[in-house]
Design an enzyme around this catalytic site. Structure first.
Site, PDB file in Angstrom:
ATOM      1  N   MET A   1       0.829  -1.197   0.000  1.00 16.96           N
ATOM      2  CA  MET A   1       0.000   0.000   0.000  1.00 16.96           C
ATOM      3  C   MET A   1       0.866   1.250   0.000  1.00 16.96           C
ATOM      4  O   MET A   1       1.991   1.245   0.488  1.00 16.96           O
ATOM      5  CB  MET A   1      -0.902   0.009   1.234  1.00 16.96           C
ATOM      6  CG  MET A   1      -1.893  -1.149   1.322  1.00 16.96           C
ATOM      7  SD  MET A   1      -3.078  -1.242  -0.035  1.00 16.96           S
ATOM      8  CE  MET A   1      -2.405  -2.626  -0.971  1.00 16.96           C
ATOM      9  N   CYS A   2       0.342   2.311  -0.523  1.00 22.77           N
ATOM     10  CA  CYS A   2       1.046   3.593  -0.541  1.00 22.77           C
ATOM     11  C   CYS A   2       1.007   4.226   0.850  1.00 22.77           C
ATOM     12  O   CYS A   2       0.379   3.715   1.772  1.00 22.77           O
ATOM     13  CB  CYS A   2       0.395   4.527  -1.557  1.00 22.77           C
ATOM     14  SG  CYS A   2       0.192   3.813  -3.206  1.00 22.77           S
ATOM     15  N   ARG A   3       1.695   5.336   0.994  1.00 16.71           N
ATOM     16  CA  ARG A   3       1.613   6.170   2.199  1.00 16.71           C
ATOM     17  C   ARG A   3       1.282   7.586   1.728  1.00 16.71           C
ATOM     18  O   ARG A   3       1.815   8.055   0.715  1.00 16.71           O
ATOM     19  CB  ARG A   3       2.931   6.220   2.956  1.00 16.71           C
ATOM     20  CG  ARG A   3       3.538   4.882   3.352  1.00 16.71           C
ATOM     21  CD  ARG A   3       2.872   4.275   4.570  1.00 16.71           C
ATOM     22  NE  ARG A   3       1.651   3.563   4.176  1.00 16.71           N
ATOM     23  CZ  ARG A   3       0.836   2.956   5.033  1.00 16.71           C
ATOM     24  NH1 ARG A   3       1.076   3.018   6.335  1.00 16.71           N
ATOM     25  NH2 ARG A   3      -0.234   2.326   4.594  1.00 16.71           N
TER      26      ARG A   3
END
Length: 254
Positions: A1-3
């Site tokens: 997942m991105c941040r």
């Protein structure tokens, strides 16, 4: 997942949260703490969008490379003073391209948008929702990714005059119905209102002097950070911070 993270409030430099904090977005790009099975690093691009103090549309800087390799953004971010910004680092879903155009934040007019998550069953699961868009919109998506399509669907609602929180809530409900189990953490701002969502992933909120920060992970160990419960929205305005439940019946407090 991105941040990703966003700020709304009194003027600050984005460099404080993107580079200088103990667990700044830079650190989260190579040493994230809460990926929840969504990879181990965020090396597939990054972006920063901010509102100039002189007014007008937001400015944006994006690259397809890892944030820690970029030599330009640290000085650029330190030179900026802004009342609102969105920054993100990307961990691309397998099979989706690694290009600058795929990196958040996405923008249209006054809006900045970021998506942390994944749409399950992509792309077939979204075919029905994609049909609601004009063909030209589909043919000119910035990138063939779930985040870019989500932004196209959301901005269509915003252009039609929908309340931002209602537009976000309705989109999450529709995507969850079409692609159950999707991760739909959004950040959306027009420089005056900031909305964040949690839908099967993490988000924390912290009030700082003169402003509010929303971030996938706390940027420092200060106990003032508060986790946002799953399936909730945060709305930040000059009037304060509201925490609102997200429901599948497409209704929430407006």
């Amino acid at each position: 997942m991105c941040r990703h993270l966003a700020y709304l409030g009194a003027p600050i430099s984005p460099a404080e949260l993107v580079f200088a904090a103990p667990h700044a977005l830079l650190v989260q790009s190579y040493a994230p703490l809460d990926m929840r099975g969504g990879g181990s690093v965020n090396a597939d691009g990054f972006g920063l969008g901010w509102y100039p103090e002189s007014g007008g549309a937001p400015q944006r800087y994006r690259r397809e490379s890892p944030l820690w390799t970029d030599q330009t953004l640290p000085a650029l971010a330190a030179s900026v003073s802004t009342t609102a910004f969105v920054a993100a680092v990307r961990n691309g879903t397998t099979g989706m391209p690694v290009t600058e155009a795929a990196a958040a934040p996405f923008t249209d007019g006054r809006w900045l948008f970021s998506h942390n998550g994944v749409v399950r069953g992509w792309p077939g699961s979204m075919a029905g929702l994609a049909k609601s868009l004009d063909v030209t919109e589909l043919l000119t998506l910035e990138a063939p990714t779930d985040a870019a399509l989500l932004w196209a669907l959301l901005r269509a609602r915003l252009r039609d005059g929908a309340d931002p929180l209602a537009a976000v809530t309705d989109l999450i409900a529709e995507v969850e119905a079409a692609a159950p189990g999707s991760r739909l953490n959004f950040l959306l701002t027009d420089g005056a209102t900031l909305i964040g969502t949690t839908w099967t992933h993490s988000l924390s909120v912290r009030s700082v002097t003169g402003g509010v920060v929303l971030a996938s992970e706390p940027c420092d160990p200060d106990p003032a950070w508060t986790p946002v419960p799953d399936r909730h929205a945060v709305r930040v305005t000059a009037a304060g911070v509201e925490l609102l439940p997200l429901t599948l019946d497409r209704s929430t407090t407006s």
